[in-house]
Design a protein around this motif. Structure first.
Motif, mmCIF file in Angstrom:
data_model
loop_
_atom_site.group_PDB
_atom_site.id
_atom_site.type_symbol
_atom_site.label_atom_id
_atom_site.label_comp_id
_atom_site.label_asym_id
_atom_site.label_seq_id
_atom_site.Cartn_x
_atom_site.Cartn_y
_atom_site.Cartn_z
ATOM 1 N N LEU A 184 0.834 -1.195 0.000
ATOM 2 C CA LEU A 184 0.000 0.000 0.000
ATOM 3 C C LEU A 184 0.871 1.248 0.000
ATOM 4 O O LEU A 184 1.952 1.270 0.577
ATOM 5 N N ASN A 185 0.365 2.305 -0.646
ATOM 6 C CA ASN A 185 1.113 3.566 -0.660
ATOM 7 C C ASN A 185 0.588 4.499 0.430
ATOM 8 O O ASN A 185 -0.399 4.199 1.114
ATOM 9 N N VAL A 186 1.241 5.633 0.580
ATOM 10 C CA VAL A 186 0.909 6.571 1.661
ATOM 11 C C VAL A 186 -0.533 7.065 1.556
ATOM 12 O O VAL A 186 -1.196 7.272 2.571
ATOM 13 N N GLN A 187 -1.024 7.242 0.342
ATOM 14 C CA GLN A 187 -2.399 7.709 0.167
ATOM 15 C C GLN A 187 -3.404 6.649 0.607
ATOM 16 O O GLN A 187 -4.428 6.970 1.207
ATOM 17 N N GLN A 188 -3.096 5.387 0.325
ATOM 18 C CA GLN A 188 -4.007 4.304 0.660
ATOM 19 C C GLN A 188 -4.126 4.075 2.165
ATOM 20 O O GLN A 188 -5.128 3.543 2.626
ATOM 21 N N VAL A 189 -3.113 4.483 2.918
ATOM 22 C CA VAL A 189 -3.177 4.331 4.378
ATOM 23 C C VAL A 189 -3.503 5.667 5.054
ATOM 24 O O VAL A 189 -3.464 5.766 6.279
ATOM 25 N N PHE A 190 -3.827 6.669 4.248
ATOM 26 C CA PHE A 190 -4.165 8.011 4.756
ATOM 27 C C PHE A 190 -3.048 8.571 5.639
ATOM 28 O O PHE A 190 -3.298 9.193 6.666
ATOM 29 N N GLY A 191 -1.812 8.321 5.207
ATOM 30 C CA GLY A 191 -0.651 8.799 5.947
ATOM 31 C C GLY A 191 -0.251 10.202 5.534
ATOM 32 O O GLY A 191 -0.741 10.750 4.550
ATOM 33 N N GLY A 192 0.665 10.766 6.294
ATOM 34 C CA GLY A 192 1.188 12.085 5.985
ATOM 35 C C GLY A 192 2.462 11.998 5.170
ATOM 36 O O GLY A 192 3.136 10.966 5.152
ATOM 37 N N LEU A 193 2.782 13.093 4.498
ATOM 38 C CA LEU A 193 4.047 13.223 3.778
ATOM 39 C C LEU A 193 4.720 14.489 4.280
ATOM 40 O O LEU A 193 4.205 15.590 4.084
ATOM 41 N N LEU A 194 5.826 14.306 4.989
ATOM 42 C CA LEU A 194 6.595 15.422 5.535
ATOM 43 C C LEU A 194 7.812 15.632 4.647
ATOM 44 O O LEU A 194 8.699 14.777 4.577
ATOM 45 N N LEU A 195 7.840 16.761 3.934
ATOM 46 C CA LEU A 195 8.919 17.101 3.004
ATOM 47 C C LEU A 195 9.903 18.031 3.702
ATOM 48 O O LEU A 195 9.513 19.108 4.162
ATOM 49 N N VAL A 196 11.157 17.615 3.764
ATOM 50 C CA VAL A 196 12.185 18.390 4.462
ATOM 51 C C VAL A 196 13.354 18.630 3.503
ATOM 52 O O VAL A 196 13.979 17.664 3.049
ATOM 53 N N PRO A 197 13.660 19.895 3.205
ATOM 54 C CA PRO A 197 14.796 20.164 2.326
ATOM 55 C C PRO A 197 16.102 19.822 3.034
ATOM 56 O O PRO A 197 16.303 20.156 4.196
ATOM 57 N N GLN A 198 16.995 19.135 2.322
ATOM 58 C CA GLN A 198 18.271 18.734 2.909
ATOM 59 C C GLN A 198 19.349 18.750 1.836
ATOM 60 O O GLN A 198 19.582 17.760 1.149
ATOM 61 N N PHE A 199 20.028 19.892 1.698
ATOM 62 C CA PHE A 199 21.016 20.061 0.637
ATOM 63 C C PHE A 199 22.203 19.122 0.792
ATOM 64 O O PHE A 199 22.870 18.783 -0.183
ATOM 65 N N THR A 200 22.458 18.622 1.992
ATOM 66 C CA THR A 200 23.616 17.749 2.195
ATOM 67 C C THR A 200 23.474 16.412 1.471
ATOM 68 O O THR A 200 24.481 15.732 1.241
ATOM 69 N N LEU A 201 22.263 16.021 1.081
ATOM 70 C CA LEU A 201 22.080 14.773 0.337
ATOM 71 C C LEU A 201 22.810 14.808 -1.001
ATOM 72 O O LEU A 201 23.216 13.768 -1.512
ATOM 73 N N ALA A 202 22.962 15.984 -1.579
ATOM 74 C CA ALA A 202 23.590 16.109 -2.897
ATOM 75 C C ALA A 202 25.092 16.382 -2.796
ATOM 76 O O ALA A 202 25.736 16.681 -3.799
ATOM 77 N N ALA A 203 25.656 16.285 -1.615
ATOM 78 C CA ALA A 203 27.083 16.559 -1.424
ATOM 79 C C ALA A 203 27.943 15.528 -2.156
ATOM 80 O O ALA A 203 27.567 14.369 -2.312
ATOM 81 N N ASP A 204 29.118 15.967 -2.568
ATOM 82 C CA ASP A 204 30.123 15.076 -3.133
ATOM 83 C C ASP A 204 30.983 14.577 -1.966
ATOM 84 O O ASP A 204 31.674 15.362 -1.315
ATOM 85 N N THR A 205 30.920 13.278 -1.715
ATOM 86 C CA THR A 205 31.665 12.685 -0.602
ATOM 87 C C THR A 205 32.708 11.673 -1.092
ATOM 88 O O THR A 205 33.197 10.866 -0.311
ATOM 89 N N GLN A 206 33.041 11.742 -2.374
ATOM 90 C CA GLN A 206 33.916 10.745 -2.985
ATOM 91 C C GLN A 206 35.365 10.824 -2.530
ATOM 92 O O GLN A 206 36.067 9.831 -2.538
ATOM 93 N N SER A 207 35.827 12.015 -2.176
ATOM 94 C CA SER A 207 37.236 12.098 -1.791
ATOM 95 C C SER A 207 37.391 12.972 -0.553
ATOM 96 O O SER A 207 36.553 13.829 -0.271
ATOM 97 N N GLY A 208 38.454 12.719 0.162
ATOM 98 C CA GLY A 208 38.745 13.519 1.339
ATOM 99 C C GLY A 208 37.857 13.194 2.515
ATOM 100 O O GLY A 208 37.070 12.248 2.500
ATOM 101 N N LEU A 209 37.984 14.017 3.541
ATOM 102 C CA LEU A 209 37.236 13.797 4.776
ATOM 103 C C LEU A 209 36.293 14.944 5.085
ATOM 104 O O LEU A 209 35.853 15.099 6.228
#
Length: 145
Positions: free
Chosen positions: A64-89
């Motif tokens: 079942l999807n969120v609509q079928q269970v009458f659930g909420g959708l909380l949208l939170v912007p998070q720019f760190t998800l798009a970070a480049d973490t391939q090199s360094g610390l």
């Protein structure tokens, strides 16, 4: 566009000790934007968020999807998800959308979500947010469009 979603039994976002977005059971979506994101990608991601089957049916299967269970959708912007973490610390944010662009895209996502579903809550772009949640399962998925 990147989303990290979690099935939650509750979640809320606070800014300066004030709750600004809250849901009971549903999906918490952390959303990151990249420079090549478009309205078309927003449309595809929103469709996935509203229709992805991660809630149990009567046979305890994720059917079942969120609509079928009458659930909420909380949208939170998070720019760190798009970070480049391939090199360094230390993360590089050169792969994240610039703030003005990301703000516009997040606003568009929220507007489209509200047009398509009534139980939408949000965080605040650019704010120092505190996110509180109870992950149900735990169930967590990573989407990139």
């Amino acid at each position: 566009m990147i989303c990290l979603i979690q099935r939650v039994s509750q979640a809320h976002v606070s800014v300066e000790n004030q709750i600004i977005g809250q849901i009971e059971h549903g999906i918490l979506a952390l959303v990151g934007f990249q420079p090549d994101d478009t309205s078309d990608k927003i449309h595809k991601m929103l469709h996935k968020l509203l229709h992805y089957r991660i809630f149990a049916d009567e046979n305890d299967k994720m059917n079942l999807n969120v609509q079928q269970v009458f659930g909420g959708l909380l949208l939170v912007p998070q720019f760190t998800l798009a970070a480049d973490t391939q090199s360094g610390l230390r993360p590089s944010f050169s792969t994240s959308a610039p703030p003005a662009m990301a703000t516009k895209l997040f606003d568009e996502l929220v507007q489209k979500a509200q047009l398509n579903y009534s139980n939408i809550a949000t965080g605040q772009f650019g704010a120092d947010m505190k996110v509180n949640l109870t992950n149900d399962g735990p169930v967590t998925f990573y989407f990139e469009i």
